[in-house]
Design a protein around this motif. Structure first.
Motif, PDB file in Angstrom:
ATOM      1  N   UNK A  70       9.654   8.257  -6.142  1.00  0.00           N
ATOM      2  CA  UNK A  70       9.975   6.898  -5.718  1.00  0.00           C
ATOM      3  C   UNK A  70       9.641   6.603  -4.271  1.00  0.00           C
ATOM      4  N   UNK A  71       8.974   7.534  -3.586  1.00  0.00           N
ATOM      5  CA  UNK A  71       8.600   7.315  -2.182  1.00  0.00           C
ATOM      6  C   UNK A  71       7.295   6.537  -2.076  1.00  0.00           C
ATOM      7  N   UNK A  72       7.176   5.755  -1.013  1.00  0.00           N
ATOM      8  CA  UNK A  72       5.922   5.048  -0.739  1.00  0.00           C
ATOM      9  C   UNK A  72       4.865   6.099  -0.435  1.00  0.00           C
ATOM     10  N   UNK A  73       3.817   6.117  -1.257  1.00  0.00           N
ATOM     11  CA  UNK A  73       2.768   7.130  -1.126  1.00  0.00           C
ATOM     12  C   UNK A  73       1.414   6.535  -0.777  1.00  0.00           C
ATOM     13  N   UNK A  74       1.238   5.230  -1.012  1.00  0.00           N
ATOM     14  CA  UNK A  74      -0.046   4.579  -0.754  1.00  0.00           C
ATOM     15  C   UNK A  74       0.187   3.078  -0.604  1.00  0.00           C
ATOM     16  N   UNK A  75      -0.603   2.446   0.245  1.00  0.00           N
ATOM     17  CA  UNK A  75      -0.522   0.986   0.395  1.00  0.00           C
ATOM     18  C   UNK A  75      -1.860   0.428   0.826  1.00  0.00           C
ATOM     19  N   UNK A  76      -2.011  -0.855   0.598  1.00  0.00           N
ATOM     20  CA  UNK A  76      -3.070  -1.647   1.204  1.00  0.00           C
ATOM     21  C   UNK A  76      -2.648  -3.112   1.155  1.00  0.00           C
ATOM     22  N   UNK A  77      -3.201  -3.894   2.055  1.00  0.00           N
ATOM     23  CA  UNK A  77      -2.957  -5.329   2.097  1.00  0.00           C
ATOM     24  C   UNK A  77      -4.229  -6.040   1.646  1.00  0.00           C
ATOM     25  N   UNK A  78      -4.088  -6.962   0.709  1.00  0.00           N
ATOM     26  CA  UNK A  78      -5.189  -7.792   0.235  1.00  0.00           C
ATOM     27  C   UNK A  78      -5.008  -9.148   0.888  1.00  0.00           C
ATOM     28  N   UNK A  79      -5.916  -9.498   1.791  1.00  0.00           N
ATOM     29  CA  UNK A  79      -5.730 -10.677   2.639  1.00  0.00           C
ATOM     30  C   UNK A  79      -6.795 -11.727   2.356  1.00  0.00           C
ATOM     31  N   UNK A  80      -6.325 -12.942   2.137  1.00  0.00           N
ATOM     32  CA  UNK A  80      -7.211 -14.060   1.818  1.00  0.00           C
ATOM     33  C   UNK A  80      -7.846 -14.608   3.088  1.00  0.00           C
ATOM     34  N   UNK A  89     -14.000 -14.456  -1.116  1.00  0.00           N
ATOM     35  CA  UNK A  89     -13.792 -13.008  -1.002  1.00  0.00           C
ATOM     36  C   UNK A  89     -12.539 -12.738  -0.183  1.00  0.00           C
ATOM     37  N   UNK A  90     -11.983 -11.544  -0.378  1.00  0.00           N
ATOM     38  CA  UNK A  90     -10.767 -11.138   0.332  1.00  0.00           C
ATOM     39  C   UNK A  90     -11.050  -9.888   1.161  1.00  0.00           C
ATOM     40  N   UNK A  91     -10.169  -9.672   2.136  1.00  0.00           N
ATOM     41  CA  UNK A  91     -10.183  -8.456   2.952  1.00  0.00           C
ATOM     42  C   UNK A  91      -9.232  -7.422   2.351  1.00  0.00           C
ATOM     43  N   UNK A  92      -9.592  -6.178   2.460  1.00  0.00           N
ATOM     44  CA  UNK A  92      -8.682  -5.079   2.153  1.00  0.00           C
ATOM     45  C   UNK A  92      -8.386  -4.407   3.487  1.00  0.00           C
ATOM     46  N   UNK A  93      -7.107  -4.436   3.892  1.00  0.00           N
ATOM     47  CA  UNK A  93      -6.697  -3.887   5.185  1.00  0.00           C
ATOM     48  C   UNK A  93      -5.750  -2.701   4.996  1.00  0.00           C
ATOM     49  N   UNK A  94      -5.845  -1.774   5.913  1.00  0.00           N
ATOM     50  CA  UNK A  94      -4.888  -0.685   6.056  1.00  0.00           C
ATOM     51  C   UNK A  94      -4.733   0.079   4.737  1.00  0.00           C
ATOM     52  N   UNK A  95      -5.842   0.642   4.294  1.00  0.00           N
ATOM     53  CA  UNK A  95      -5.861   1.465   3.084  1.00  0.00           C
ATOM     54  C   UNK A  95      -5.295   2.830   3.458  1.00  0.00           C
ATOM     55  N   UNK A  96      -4.149   3.197   2.844  1.00  0.00           N
ATOM     56  CA  UNK A  96      -3.473   4.444   3.235  1.00  0.00           C
ATOM     57  C   UNK A  96      -2.973   5.207   2.017  1.00  0.00           C
ATOM     58  N   UNK A  97      -3.185   6.519   2.059  1.00  0.00           N
ATOM     59  CA  UNK A  97      -2.567   7.458   1.114  1.00  0.00           C
ATOM     60  C   UNK A  97      -1.895   8.529   1.957  1.00  0.00           C
ATOM     61  N   UNK A  98      -0.657   8.833   1.637  1.00  0.00           N
ATOM     62  CA  UNK A  98       0.081   9.821   2.424  1.00  0.00           C
ATOM     63  C   UNK A  98      -0.654  11.158   2.411  1.00  0.00           C
TER      64      UNK A  98
END
Length: 174
Positions: A70-80, A89-98
């Motif tokens: 249940x821990x946050x292991x990955x994230x990204x922001x999809x920005x218009x 088209x959209x931006x993909x920001x801060x693509x992270x995997x622990x």
């Protein structure tokens, strides 16, 4: 075990803390996510707050991957885009995997989940992202279907005398 991805989760204090921890841990491990080590959660917090405000204003969406605990292991922001000529088209920001989950294919899973999400957004025809040169990230993104469409030499100053290219990648959805 695969991650469980959620688009637009409820932003709780636990989620905020999980993202801050993820962001700090990824940065400490050398990840190219807008900071260089050493960095603290408090230094990251204003950037996260900026992203959360963009979500409240419907300018950005959050995709979170949770691990089996249940821990946050990955994230990204999809920005218009707000520019009227670039709303397709959209931006993909801060693509992270622990770091504890890297090497398991979760980065590919995160990008696939982001692509599925973007395909569900009306009028979106492509995803664009940038990555820091010198780490081979462009090869990873290319292996996930992204194409390098531009490069600005030396645009990212990691430290005095350590300038990296800003690499622009695009994933067409049509």
């Amino acid at each position: 075990m695969p991650l469980t991805f959620t688009l637009d989760p409820a932003v709780t204090p636990e989620l905020r803390d999980g993202i801050l921890d993820l962001w700090a841990d990824v940065t400490a491990a050398g990840g190219a996510v807008g900071f260089v080590p050493p960095v603290t959660r408090e230094q990251i917090r204003p950037e996260l707050t900026r992203q959360l405000v963009a979500m409240e204003e419907k300018r950005s969406r959050l995709l979170v991957g949770h691990d089996e605990e249940g821990r946050v292991a990955a994230t990204t922001f999809l920005t218009f885009n707000t520019h009227r000529l670039m709303t397709h088209w959209i931006w993909l920001y801060t693509v992270m995997v622990h770091p504890r989950h890297q090497g398991r294919g979760y980065g590919r899973d995160l990008l696939a989940a982001a692509e599925r999400s973007a395909r569900g957004f009306e009028g979106i025809e492509a995803i664009r992202l940038t990555c820091r040169g010198g780490l081979g990230l462009e090869h990873f993104y290319a292996s996930c279907g992204y194409k390098e469409v531009g490069r600005v030499p030396g645009a990212i100053r990691v430290a005095p005398g350590d300038e990296r290219d800003d690499i622009i990648m695009l994933l067409p959805l049509t």
